[in-house]
Design a protein around this motif. Structure first.
Motif, mmCIF file in Angstrom:
data_model
loop_
_atom_site.group_PDB
_atom_site.id
_atom_site.type_symbol
_atom_site.label_atom_id
_atom_site.label_comp_id
_atom_site.label_asym_id
_atom_site.label_seq_id
_atom_site.Cartn_x
_atom_site.Cartn_y
_atom_site.Cartn_z
ATOM 1 N N GLY A 7 -6.669 -3.486 -3.437
ATOM 2 C CA GLY A 7 -7.738 -2.793 -4.151
ATOM 3 C C GLY A 7 -8.232 -1.557 -3.432
ATOM 4 N N GLY A 8 -8.414 -1.649 -2.118
ATOM 5 C CA GLY A 8 -8.899 -0.506 -1.348
ATOM 6 C C GLY A 8 -7.920 0.647 -1.376
ATOM 7 N N ARG A 9 -6.648 0.345 -1.235
ATOM 8 C CA ARG A 9 -5.629 1.399 -1.243
ATOM 9 C C ARG A 9 -5.569 2.080 -2.611
ATOM 10 N N LEU A 10 -5.619 1.314 -3.678
ATOM 11 C CA LEU A 10 -5.587 1.897 -5.021
ATOM 12 C C LEU A 10 -6.831 2.742 -5.277
ATOM 13 N N GLU A 11 -7.957 2.309 -4.740
ATOM 14 C CA GLU A 11 -9.180 3.109 -4.885
ATOM 15 C C GLU A 11 -9.025 4.439 -4.160
ATOM 16 N N GLN A 12 -8.413 4.427 -2.959
ATOM 17 C CA GLN A 12 -8.151 5.677 -2.232
ATOM 18 C C GLN A 12 -7.268 6.615 -3.048
ATOM 19 N N LEU A 13 -6.284 6.033 -3.743
ATOM 20 C CA LEU A 13 -5.348 6.831 -4.534
ATOM 21 C C LEU A 13 -5.948 7.282 -5.869
ATOM 22 N N GLY A 71 0.810 -1.214 0.000
ATOM 23 C CA GLY A 71 0.000 0.000 0.000
ATOM 24 C C GLY A 71 0.837 1.254 0.000
ATOM 25 N N PHE A 72 1.898 1.262 0.795
ATOM 26 C CA PHE A 72 2.756 2.447 0.854
ATOM 27 C C PHE A 72 3.459 2.684 -0.480
ATOM 28 N N LEU A 73 4.056 1.626 -1.024
ATOM 29 C CA LEU A 73 4.812 1.786 -2.257
ATOM 30 C C LEU A 73 3.897 2.092 -3.443
ATOM 31 N N ALA A 74 2.660 1.598 -3.402
ATOM 32 C CA ALA A 74 1.705 1.921 -4.465
ATOM 33 C C ALA A 74 1.476 3.427 -4.535
ATOM 34 N N GLY A 75 1.477 4.090 -3.381
ATOM 35 C CA GLY A 75 1.345 5.543 -3.380
ATOM 36 C C GLY A 75 2.628 6.247 -3.747
ATOM 37 N N HIS A 76 3.750 5.741 -3.264
ATOM 38 C CA HIS A 76 5.038 6.376 -3.534
ATOM 39 C C HIS A 76 5.384 6.352 -5.015
ATOM 40 N N ALA A 77 4.943 5.317 -5.729
ATOM 41 C CA ALA A 77 5.325 5.140 -7.129
ATOM 42 C C ALA A 77 4.556 6.042 -8.095
ATOM 43 N N ASP A 78 3.497 6.686 -7.648
ATOM 44 C CA ASP A 78 2.707 7.601 -8.488
ATOM 45 C C ASP A 78 2.202 6.943 -9.777
#
Length: 513
Positions: free
Chosen positions: A117-123, A95-102
């Motif tokens: 899936g939930g984290r990507l939906e938040q992003l 989840g953290f790296l999914a956000g860091h990678a933009d």
């Protein structure tokens, strides 16, 4: 005339000329190069329709599957940058790296979707499901193929991938591998591993680990066959090596150690060219692998060097088994590898004087994504500072001793944990051995060994310590040898030494078991 160096050019060549050859085998599925070319061309259409633009990041979270390999071809051909994350990372790390990678889009295997899936939906990152349980085949069949050609205005110094060195959330290091880096890596693999049309490569490494050490593109460029496994259990690896016509394998010692179990001997039906790297393999393991029929090349590299950077030569290894335990010379197009003292001067080639490995060449990364401070530290003075300690032998071959942080100081002496481990590995009962610093009764430093045994072995810790006595000076003897069922490891199979150090400190052991 100058055109950009990129692994995509030889990949496109293979897609155009090897139509009748098998490209991917996974279970009962076989895809030919014509199939791979068609799926890649249609995937380009899907990616561009999802909003992928030149230089944008595409997250990939998937085990080794045909769809994951397809992504390694289609994403950069669409002008994107592939960012593979190892599904073995924790949910928090993913989840953290999914956000860091933009990322602008995420390719997620259906089996991994619940975790991220939930984290990507938040992003706000759109998800394309891939894998055998997805409807990707139907979606590909519903679109027209895009032209299979290099992206317009491709820059060889732009990233083709971002590879995270671990799942840590404290100081993320996303290694930016450029098209030029990957092209040089591909060239080295073709030369040293002799990948050719008809080669059959077994994907034992996660593709997320340094792009499978470059195998994602190199095997295709050679016109070889990618063999995918449903998992990475030892019995699956053994079965594939015995029945699938495998000719090539890249693997770390963590993957290979179970294959060398004396209780279940493995004899290959034909020679398999094996590249071993990732962590220091014990000499006994290399000997077992050769006896089983592997043509062993022992390499060294980092994610920051686009995987393997140095390698032994088969001829040299065959001439002297001691050479095989060394990490060898730079690969054909690898660049420069030096071992330097604290003043930056090269250490003498005496096989004794230690220094830090520094590297300069076309495989060295562009830098860490969004981490300028770490990039400056790593590339200070125009060399990549690896933190690995080594000696140089008179023949010029590099021989790694330890990570800088793993060198032990005991009674005023510098002691290499790898040298103690090498002695423990001489005992036939020892499967894995890791040595870290602990504390003795006088509040000083001592060596503590954590050991796993081969199935059925009954040796005790004190017996292993006694076994070491004739081979090590008194100060280098492990104060204790702990027998454990398993060693804590990262997603890529590297031992978590900080966990073992904490255990050694907490116990403050005085006498061996």
């Amino acid at each position: 005339m100058k055109t950009p160096l990129t692994p995509l050019e030889p990949v496109l060549r293979a897609l155009h000329i090897h139509h009748s050859r098998p490209a991917i085998k996974a279970g009962d599925l076989t895809l030919g190069y014509a199939d791979l070319a068609g799926r890649t061309a249609r995937f380009l259409t899907l990616l561009k329709a999802s909003g992928l633009t030149r230089g944008a990041h595409v997250l990939l979270i998937s085990p080794n599957t045909p769809d994951a390999l397809l992504a390694f071809h289609a994403v950069p051909l669409a002008g994107g940058v592939i960012v593979p994350l190892n599904p073995a990372f924790s949910d928090e790390a993913l989840g953290f790296l999914a956000g860091h990678a933009d990322p602008v889009v995420a390719l997620v295997d259906t089996a991994c979707l619940a975790r991220v899936g939930g984290r990507l939906e938040q992003l706000g990152v759109p998800i394309t499901e891939i894998g055998t349980a997805s409807d990707l085949d139907a979606r590909l069949g519903a679109v027209s193929p895009a032209p299979l050609e290099l992206p317009d205005t491709l820059d060889e110094d732009s990233p083709i991938s971002i590879n995270y060195t671990s799942g840590t959330t404290s100081d993320p290091k996303g290694v930016m591998v450029t098209h030029r880096n990957a092209y040089i890596n591909l060239s080295n693999l073709l030369y040293h591993l002799n990948l050719r049309p008809g080669s059959v490569y077994l994907h034992a490494l996660p593709l997320a680990h340094g792009n499978g050490w470059g195998s994602a593109w190199a095997v295709t460029a050679a016109g070889g066959t990618h063999v995918m496994l449903g998992g990475h259990e030892t019995h699956e690896l053994r079965g594939a090596l015995l029945t699938r016509g495998i000719t090539h394998l890249f693997a770390s010692p963590a993957i290979l150690t179970p294959l060398s179990d004396s209780a279940a001997p493995l004899t290959l039906p034909h020679p398999v060219r094996l590249l071993v790297a990732g962590t220091l393999p014990p000499p006994q393991l290399l000997g077992h692998l050769r006896a089983q029929g592997f043509e062993v090349l022992h390499g060294y590299g980092l994610t920051e060097t686009n995987a393997v950077m140095t390698v032994t030569e088969l001829e040299a290894a065959d001439a002297d088994t001691r050479v095989l335990s060394r990490q060898g010379h730079p690969m054909m197009f690898g660049g420069q590898v030096r071992v330097v003292a604290e003043d930056g001067q090269a250490v003498p080639a005496d096989g004794f004087t230690p220094g830090e490995i520094v590297i300069r060449g076309n495989q060295v990364m562009k830098g860490y994504y969004k981490n300028r401070a770490a990039t400056r530290r790593a590339l200070e003075g125009g060399w990549l500072h690896t933190g690995d300690l080594a000696v140089v032998h008179p023949d010029g071959r590099v021989d790694i001793l330890d990570r800088a942080g793993d060198l032990l100081t005991i009674d005023g002496h510098s002691v290499s944990s790898a040298q103690i481990e090498a002695v423990l590995y001489r005992h036939p009962s020892v499967r894995e051995a890791v040595v870290v610093a602990g504390q003795d009764h006088a509040d000083g430093s001592c060596a503590v060994a954590f050991v796993t045994l081969h199935p059925g072995a009954g040796v005790r810790g004190d017996e292993l310590r006694s076994f070491c006595t004739p081979h090590l000076p008194e100060h280098a003897l492990p104060q204790q040898v702990q027998l454990v069922a398993e060693l804590p490891k990262t997603a890529s199979g590297k031992v978590l030494k900080h966990v073992l150090r904490a255990q050694a400190r907490q116990q403050a052991l005085v006498t061996p078991l």
